[in-house]
Design a protein around this motif. Sequence first.
Motif, PDB file in Angstrom:
ATOM      1  N   UNK A  38       0.829  -1.203   0.000  1.00 22.08           N
ATOM      2  CA  UNK A  38       0.000   0.000   0.000  1.00 22.08           C
ATOM      3  C   UNK A  38       0.864   1.254   0.000  1.00 22.08           C
ATOM      4  N   UNK A  39       1.892   1.282   0.855  1.00 22.05           N
ATOM      5  CA  UNK A  39       2.759   2.467   0.929  1.00 22.05           C
ATOM      6  C   UNK A  39       3.515   2.665  -0.376  1.00 22.05           C
ATOM      7  N   UNK A  40       4.000   1.572  -0.949  1.00 26.97           N
ATOM      8  CA  UNK A  40       4.768   1.713  -2.190  1.00 26.97           C
ATOM      9  C   UNK A  40       3.907   2.254  -3.320  1.00 26.97           C
ATOM     10  N   UNK A  41       2.608   1.929  -3.301  1.00 23.20           N
ATOM     11  CA  UNK A  41       1.720   2.370  -4.365  1.00 23.20           C
ATOM     12  C   UNK A  41       1.194   3.781  -4.145  1.00 23.20           C
ATOM     13  N   UNK A  42       0.738   4.061  -2.933  1.00 24.70           N
ATOM     14  CA  UNK A  42      -0.019   5.293  -2.731  1.00 24.70           C
ATOM     15  C   UNK A  42       0.853   6.542  -2.825  1.00 24.70           C
ATOM     16  N   UNK A  43       2.107   6.444  -2.377  1.00 27.65           N
ATOM     17  CA  UNK A  43       2.991   7.613  -2.468  1.00 27.65           C
ATOM     18  C   UNK A  43       4.215   7.344  -3.339  1.00 27.65           C
ATOM     19  N   UNK A  44       4.175   6.277  -4.125  1.00 32.79           N
ATOM     20  CA  UNK A  44       5.301   5.911  -4.993  1.00 32.79           C
ATOM     21  C   UNK A  44       6.601   5.824  -4.200  1.00 32.79           C
ATOM     22  N   UNK A  45       6.595   5.050  -3.143  1.00 30.93           N
ATOM     23  CA  UNK A  45       7.798   4.899  -2.320  1.00 30.93           C
ATOM     24  C   UNK A  45       8.742   3.904  -2.989  1.00 30.93           C
ATOM     25  N   UNK A  46       9.760   4.436  -3.660  1.00 30.92           N
ATOM     26  CA  UNK A  46      10.695   3.598  -4.411  1.00 30.92           C
ATOM     27  C   UNK A  46      11.468   2.639  -3.529  1.00 30.92           C
ATOM     28  N   UNK A  47      11.811   3.082  -2.318  1.00 28.54           N
ATOM     29  CA  UNK A  47      12.597   2.236  -1.425  1.00 28.54           C
ATOM     30  C   UNK A  47      11.822   0.991  -1.049  1.00 28.54           C
ATOM     31  N   UNK A  48      10.577   1.162  -0.651  1.00 28.91           N
ATOM     32  CA  UNK A  48       9.745   0.020  -0.283  1.00 28.91           C
ATOM     33  C   UNK A  48       9.558  -0.912  -1.474  1.00 28.91           C
ATOM     34  N   UNK A  49       9.311  -0.351  -2.649  1.00 27.63           N
ATOM     35  CA  UNK A  49       9.128  -1.174  -3.842  1.00 27.63           C
ATOM     36  C   UNK A  49      10.377  -2.003  -4.135  1.00 27.63           C
ATOM     37  N   UNK A  50      11.544  -1.390  -3.965  1.00 29.90           N
ATOM     38  CA  UNK A  50      12.804  -2.101  -4.219  1.00 29.90           C
ATOM     39  C   UNK A  50      13.001  -3.231  -3.212  1.00 29.90           C
ATOM     40  N   UNK A  51      12.682  -2.952  -1.947  1.00 29.99           N
ATOM     41  CA  UNK A  51      12.814  -3.978  -0.911  1.00 29.99           C
ATOM     42  C   UNK A  51      11.864  -5.142  -1.168  1.00 29.99           C
ATOM     43  N   UNK A  52      10.643  -4.849  -1.590  1.00 28.63           N
ATOM     44  CA  UNK A  52       9.682  -5.912  -1.873  1.00 28.63           C
ATOM     45  C   UNK A  52      10.160  -6.796  -3.025  1.00 28.63           C
ATOM     46  N   UNK A  53      10.710  -6.180  -4.067  1.00 32.87           N
ATOM     47  CA  UNK A  53      11.221  -6.968  -5.193  1.00 32.87           C
ATOM     48  C   UNK A  53      12.349  -7.880  -4.751  1.00 32.87           C
ATOM     49  N   UNK A  54      13.229  -7.364  -3.906  1.00 35.19           N
ATOM     50  CA  UNK A  54      14.342  -8.184  -3.410  1.00 35.19           C
ATOM     51  C   UNK A  54      13.822  -9.331  -2.542  1.00 35.19           C
TER      52      UNK A  54
END
Length: 286
Positions: free
Chosen positions: A108-124
Amino acid sequence: MGGRPVEPPLTKLILDSSYFGGETWHASWAPTERELGYMPKITALMVDGDRDDPYANTSRRGADAVGRAGDAFAAELGGVAAIERGTAPAGATELGRVWSPTVAQLIDKSLVVSDNTVAEMLARQVAITVGTGNTFEAIDPAVRQALETYGIARGGIRVVDGSGLSPDNAVPPAYLTRLFAKVEAREGSLGVIRDGLPVAGQRGSLSYADRFAGENAVADGSVFAKTGWIDTGYTLAGIIHAQDGTTLTFAISALGDVSQITADAKVAIDTLATGFYRCGDELSNE
């Protein structure tokens, strides 16, 4: 008199960031992403996304996330005389544990505010979970493997990072529209993504003053989509509940050097999405 044994003071910290491997910065990322505050160097040990201002979503990131994390721990513990880097020995005593937010909350956080750090961590984390590795190179095969469960042909897809900051990423618009149809249907676990999408005029990165303004405000509350921007492109993809009740999925990309025309690109994309909203079933039958 008896009592609890006195624990020896903590005098040394060993910083273990070995959960992630490989490079900490993708070669295709623009250095300005760190300076402008959109992305830190990617390590498994950092505090507050390595932001200068931990209370701001966008804040300049440091040059040494692991070192700054060590300094933060030392400041909280007090009495630490030495900080080193290494790995935890087998059988080390666990002194404390902090649970992260749930995966659904992080998505939710990665999507709603485009949090690149969270998105990168999730992919890893996806790569580690499916067993392809813990580096940038492990992300593409991991994402492909995860997407296979949704039965969409994945020809032409290349996913080199989790944030989408790399111009080397390649995902055809037709793939996105098919995937968003499954998101809208909440197939598998995709309902988490549906719930996290920004909403025109109401939530997240589509609720900012420069999105769906003026005549485009007619689509407020009806466009559920993820924004994307790097210097070579501006994008929007997601779901539209059209004026006539039709549900549409869409993907729009403005490609080229958009670094100097970001505002114009956003307005043009919003206007096109609003056109989809107005057309509804008329558009889907063409």
